[in-house]
Design a protein around this motif. Sequence first.
Motif, mmCIF file in Angstrom:
data_model
loop_
_atom_site.group_PDB
_atom_site.id
_atom_site.type_symbol
_atom_site.label_atom_id
_atom_site.label_comp_id
_atom_site.label_asym_id
_atom_site.label_seq_id
_atom_site.Cartn_x
_atom_site.Cartn_y
_atom_site.Cartn_z
ATOM 1 N N CYS A 187 85.489 35.012 -39.572
ATOM 2 C CA CYS A 187 85.939 33.951 -38.666
ATOM 3 C C CYS A 187 87.449 33.733 -38.750
ATOM 4 C CB CYS A 187 85.217 32.649 -38.994
ATOM 5 S SG CYS A 187 85.847 31.272 -38.023
ATOM 6 N N CYS B 263 81.563 30.142 -33.288
ATOM 7 C CA CYS B 263 81.277 30.185 -34.714
ATOM 8 C C CYS B 263 81.024 28.756 -35.193
ATOM 9 C CB CYS B 263 82.457 30.803 -35.447
ATOM 10 S SG CYS B 263 82.314 30.741 -37.251
ATOM 11 N N CYS C 209 80.897 28.081 -38.676
ATOM 12 C CA CYS C 209 81.157 28.088 -40.115
ATOM 13 C C CYS C 209 81.765 26.737 -40.498
ATOM 14 C CB CYS C 209 82.095 29.245 -40.481
ATOM 15 S SG CYS C 209 83.830 28.942 -40.085
ATOM 16 N N CYS D 173 85.203 26.022 -38.971
ATOM 17 C CA CYS D 173 85.189 25.729 -37.534
ATOM 18 C C CYS D 173 84.645 24.323 -37.280
ATOM 19 C CB CYS D 173 84.348 26.757 -36.786
ATOM 20 S SG CYS D 173 85.189 28.340 -36.566
#
Length: 752
Positions: A142, A178, A180, A183
């Motif tokens: 990412c 994304c 994650c 993020c």
Amino acid sequence: MENRTELPWWERPVRMMRLDYGPDLQRMRHEDLAELAHRKKHEWHINCEWVIGTPGIAPGLGYLVTFHSKHFPHYAALEGWDLIRNYLPHAKREGLHVLAYLNMHWYAYEFAAEHPGWEQLLADGRPYGRVHPLYGSGTTFCVNSGWRDWATLLVTEVARTGVDGVFLDGPVIYPGCCYCPACRKQFQAEYGEEPPPAEDWSSPLWKNFIEFREKSMASFLAAARAALKAVNPDGVIFLNAGSWHSGSWRVARNIEKVGAHQEFNGAEMFFHPGPNAAAPIPWAITAKHLVAAGKPAVVFSHHTLGAWHYIGLPPLEAKMAAAETVACGANPWIAVFDYALDHDREAVVAPINEFFGFLEKKEPYYTATESAAEVAVLYSRQSATFYISALDDIYEDRGSGREQHLIADTGTGQRIVDWRRRKQISDSLYGNEFAGWCLALSRQHIAYDVILDSHLTSGGLGKYKVVVLPNAACLSEEQVEALRRYVREGGNLVATFETARYLAQGEPRREGALDDVLGVGKLVGAFPPVAAEEYVEVTADTATSGGAAGSAGQPFRQGQLLPRPVYSLRVEAIAGRNTPIHYLTPTGRVYTAIGQVSEFAAALHGEEGTAGATSGDPAGSRGRVVYLPHALGDSYYRYRLQEHEEWLAYTVRWANNGAFAVSTTAPPTVQVEVRQQAGRLLIHLVNHTGDTQRPYHFLYPVSDILVTVAGPPARKAYMLKSEAEVAAKASTHGTQYALPPLEHYDVLVLEE
Ligand SMILES: [Zn+2]
């Protein structure tokens, strides 16, 4: 303009190549490097090459490097040999610019395990690369995670080798990503909420998420660029800027966002054999889309037989890709796989040697040129991203209309309610509508540029005589105002289907923002999307209903039937519009009597010039406007009907209200692009006349092409290849040039 040599190298013509060794990078170590660089210069005629910095090979070895660095492990097979530093002096001696290729999207699971928190996550928390292993095995990271620092350090380290720049192959923000922790945190900080868990086009938060992903890409690139420039202030950097193909929002590529942070805009247009082979002129459309962003552009066309990487493209196709590219002002790029040279060296090298050699020899004619097209076709990235039609009726499943074994596919008649499916339908409608206009104008020899949303300003439109908005559904207030001003100041406008019916982020407007300009009193509804047996009728002689004097734009006779475009709207026209074509009432079935002429027009032509106004009167200088309440480009792109091609061209010619500066008798299979540079007009001709299917194996030279250009004869007229002078004579619309037989590609050069 005059001081061309002072342009930085990347703003001059560039011919790029990546000679690829796949997993056998050590093969390069055993080459005579001086000889290798010499061949690239004198055999391939390139002036810029990519060398591998981190390999893009199984099982995701993008974390290994080919050069000395105390921060990154070396690719083992090279046994510590520094590929870049060893090769660089030889390349520089030949005048080649060297960019390091960095794979930035494919990493082995073992490497990911050492770096928890770097992987891109789907909404359910599973890593993308575990659910969808990349190329069969491997994962992806990412841009907002801790991986960003690792990646920028990699850029710093490779810059220290002395390369002229880097190409980043990735990162890619994959579909559905994304989520994650990095993020989530960043999104929360920016928008005050958790990112939305699923695709939901009714939610502003989802649209913010789409923008967040694109901004994340751009900010990653900005960070990588800063790292490069800190070591090499003249270094260039770029990544794949994304294409115009529908659905590209899914991978967060936005040319208008990443373009600001790179020296080149590049995109792939690979040739893939098979039933879904690309439509005609794919490199031209891709090149025009990239060039529109106003910086040097590169079209990546593999010199490989699709996924059979160790065989070169058929020679004619290799040359065609490069010719379409340069004719539109972009730079060619090829990848060649080293094994292909072991097995078939001469055949693989020959077409590139010939064409790149020609480009090298004639470099001044490709330096500092600009388009001289008089028509602009908008590629609305906003619409490509956010458009999801609010018209329920267009989601009825009406089948393909195709007949086979006495069975006609007329669909289920059910209405599709699923968001994703609706978005896919809207995406392909948008993409086809855009490409259909491009293809028709190209075949009809109406020279056009692609323009982007950011051109919809008062300054960005003025150079064009006609601006085409192919279903430019999503437009901001400022963009609408710029279009109004353009028409008010004499510009001619063509718009289709749902143009200006949505805000920039896709929220439906209560009424179309350009309805008054387009002549629409009221939107009544949509016809069911049927691809069979529905018609429009030409109800007025197109020659007398405002057909432009001197144009060849009157293809239809009164009473003629044309196939109805699949996606069609019923609108009420305001008083005073010419409506030369009308829908017939729908029949809803095949092999039945056709309908009657309905009250609904299928073309609304507005002559905005006030009656009796003279051309010097500002009140009389308003433009012509055509509104087509259907997606004619979409139908043309999918069904390739001659009537539709002629209708598209007729619409633009009528709007132009006169002849274009350049016209030709060349057949539709010859692509004609008009460019200019100080003191010269350059008319590129790419011949596609030959095989009627791929593989394009043979070509017929085209004889007796006449090109007419407005104005007096050129001081000197000649063909670029042979330098043979071209005969000129006066004609009603300017000067007519009689060209010698056209082989694969040439340029008519007119010196002022
Ligand atoms: Zn993330």
